[in-house]
Design a protein around this motif. Structure first.
Motif, PDB file in Angstrom:
ATOM      1  N   ASP A  61       0.928  -1.108  -0.176  1.00  0.00           N
ATOM      2  CA  ASP A  61      -0.033   0.022   0.077  1.00  0.00           C
ATOM      3  C   ASP A  61       0.998   1.348  -0.114  1.00  0.00           C
ATOM      4  OD1 ASP A  61      -1.472   2.406   1.034  1.00  0.00           O
ATOM      5  OD2 ASP A  61      -2.997   0.996   1.861  1.00  0.00           O
ATOM      6  N   PRO A  62       0.848   2.224  -0.908  1.00  0.00           N
ATOM      7  CA  PRO A  62       1.695   3.213  -0.927  1.00  0.00           C
ATOM      8  C   PRO A  62       1.616   4.240   0.421  1.00  0.00           C
ATOM      9  CG  PRO A  62      -0.413   3.853  -2.281  1.00  0.00           C
ATOM     10  CD  PRO A  62      -0.284   2.135  -1.818  1.00  0.00           C
ATOM     11  N   ALA A  63       0.654   3.921   1.155  1.00  0.00           N
ATOM     12  CA  ALA A  63       0.426   4.803   2.476  1.00  0.00           C
ATOM     13  C   ALA A  63       1.284   4.120   3.728  1.00  0.00           C
ATOM     14  CB  ALA A  63      -0.913   5.187   2.746  1.00  0.00           C
ATOM     15  N   ILE A  64       1.815   2.785   3.420  1.00  0.00           N
ATOM     16  CA  ILE A  64       2.215   1.971   4.642  1.00  0.00           C
ATOM     17  C   ILE A  64       3.605   1.592   4.341  1.00  0.00           C
ATOM     18  CG2 ILE A  64       2.001  -0.022   5.983  1.00  0.00           C
ATOM     19  CD1 ILE A  64      -0.988  -0.057   5.147  1.00  0.00           C
ATOM     20  N   CYS A  65       4.699   1.665   5.387  1.00  0.00           N
ATOM     21  CA  CYS A  65       5.828   1.239   5.398  1.00  0.00           C
ATOM     22  C   CYS A  65       6.154   0.491   6.849  1.00  0.00           C
ATOM     23  CB  CYS A  65       6.978   2.176   5.500  1.00  0.00           C
ATOM     24  SG  CYS A  65       6.956   3.427   6.759  1.00  0.00           S
ATOM     25  N   GLY A  66       7.040  -0.465   6.655  1.00  0.00           N
ATOM     26  CA  GLY A  66       7.353  -1.307   8.026  1.00  0.00           C
ATOM     27  C   GLY A  66       8.693  -1.774   8.013  1.00  0.00           C
ATOM     28  N   SER A 111       7.347  -6.870  13.484  1.00  0.00           N
ATOM     29  CA  SER A 111       7.452  -5.800  12.696  1.00  0.00           C
ATOM     30  C   SER A 111       6.704  -4.661  13.641  1.00  0.00           C
ATOM     31  CB  SER A 111       6.778  -5.923  11.347  1.00  0.00           C
ATOM     32  OG  SER A 111       5.107  -5.781  11.386  1.00  0.00           O
ATOM     33  N   VAL A 112       7.462  -3.252  13.031  1.00  0.00           N
ATOM     34  CA  VAL A 112       6.680  -2.103  13.466  1.00  0.00           C
ATOM     35  C   VAL A 112       6.062  -1.425  12.013  1.00  0.00           C
ATOM     36  CG1 VAL A 112       6.927   0.327  14.355  1.00  0.00           C
ATOM     37  CG2 VAL A 112       7.929  -1.758  15.290  1.00  0.00           C
ATOM     38  N   ASN A 113       4.844  -0.950  11.761  1.00  0.00           N
ATOM     39  CA  ASN A 113       4.415  -0.266  10.714  1.00  0.00           C
ATOM     40  C   ASN A 113       3.860   0.997  11.033  1.00  0.00           C
ATOM     41  OD1 ASN A 113       4.542  -3.105   9.056  1.00  0.00           O
ATOM     42  ND2 ASN A 113       3.466  -3.536  10.743  1.00  0.00           N
ATOM     43  N   THR A 114       4.139   1.873  10.157  1.00  0.00           N
ATOM     44  CA  THR A 114       3.777   3.243  10.166  1.00  0.00           C
ATOM     45  C   THR A 114       3.297   3.936   8.887  1.00  0.00           C
ATOM     46  OG1 THR A 114       4.342   5.462  11.063  1.00  0.00           O
ATOM     47  CG2 THR A 114       6.177   4.188  10.025  1.00  0.00           C
ATOM     48  N   ILE A 115       3.137   5.093   8.851  1.00  0.00           N
ATOM     49  CA  ILE A 115       2.664   5.836   7.914  1.00  0.00           C
ATOM     50  C   ILE A 115       3.928   6.254   6.512  1.00  0.00           C
ATOM     51  CG2 ILE A 115       1.586   7.884   6.670  1.00  0.00           C
ATOM     52  CD1 ILE A 115      -0.153   7.955   9.280  1.00  0.00           C
TER      53      ILE A 115
END
Length: 256
Positions: A198-203, A220-224
């Motif tokens: 998703d282009p809005a999510i990184c991890g 994992s840790v995931n953020t915007i």
């Protein structure tokens, strides 16, 4: 084992397929829908469903079949065998509270990851994901860590079987490019994926191992996406992630 093997129990396979079909959204299905999902004829699907009703795994209300609480025991039987399961929830929640970001724990199943725990932050990311949710392994940091820990033969089999679907313009969909990326993950001990599912999510993710060093899961840790770079993510998240993974390892049987 193939379906033609003497050890293959067709009735059991049909029953499990029906349970999986009933577990798909919206959670209630007609006989025709179950028959279609399981590729069974209606007469066979009816007998399978009648058996599941009699065993208490599902119920019939009008035209619709739905799972009953007893079916939850099938999944919990697996989770209870995981050596870190008894304390993983607390570890994951502590990590979420420390970082104020969504955290997750997953295992590899075929070409997909399966979430076995998730602790969302207040700014919810992909809120529809929960225990049992699946995602293609190549698209997320959890999957990259789990794939990087496979043997060469297992990785070759994965790259042959997986459909490396391109979800965004940043998705790695070329097998050899992915192989090279996984080699980097194996060497560094972490995976960073930004905007490939998703282009809005990184991890950022790291492996969880047992006391003998065997790969059990990934955390994992995931953020915007766009809120931080890979370098900043490593600085903020990598040490806490590895500490959480080590805590799970130490609390596992034989983890010292």
């Amino acid at each position: 084992m193939t379906k033609e093997s003497d050890g293959y129990v067709r009735a059991l396979a049909r029953g499990l397929a029906a349970v999986e079909a009933l577990g798909r959204p919206p959670g209630r299905h007609t006989l025709a829908e179950v028959a279609f999902a399981t590729e069974l004829n209606r007469a066979t699907a009816r007998r399978v469903l009648a058996t599941l009703v009699s065993l208490g795994y599902c119920e019939l209300s009008g035209r619709y079949y739905s799972l009953r609480p007893r079916a939850l025991g099938l999944g919990m039987s697996y989770l209870s065998t995981l050596p870190f399961w008894g304390h993983a929830q607390a570890v994951l929640e502590d990590l979420r509270n420390e970082l104020a970001e969504s955290c997750a724990l997953a295992v590899l199943d075929g070409t997909e990851i399966v979430y076995i725990l998730r602790a969302p932050a207040r700014r919810i990311l992909a809120g529809n994901l929960g225990i049992g949710s699946r995602l293609p392994a190549h698209l997320v940091s959890l999957g990259r860590v789990l794939l990087a820990g496979q043997t060469q033969a297992s990785l070759d089999a994965y790259l042959t079987a997986a459909e490396l679907t391109k979800r965004t313009d940043r998705t790695i969909s070329d097998p050899e490019t992915l192989r090279a990326e996984l080699a980097k993950v194996a060497q560094s001990g972490f995976a960073w994926v930004d905007g490939e599912l998703d282009p809005a999510i990184c991890g950022l993710a790291v492996p969880v191992r047992d006391g003998k060093g065997r790969l059990l899961a990934a955390i994992s840790v995931n953020t915007i996406s766009g809120s931080l770079t890979e370098a900043v993510a490593k600085e903020r998240f990598l040490v806490p992630l590895r500490r959480a993974a080590q805590e799970m390892r130490l609390r596992s049987p034989g983890g010292d």
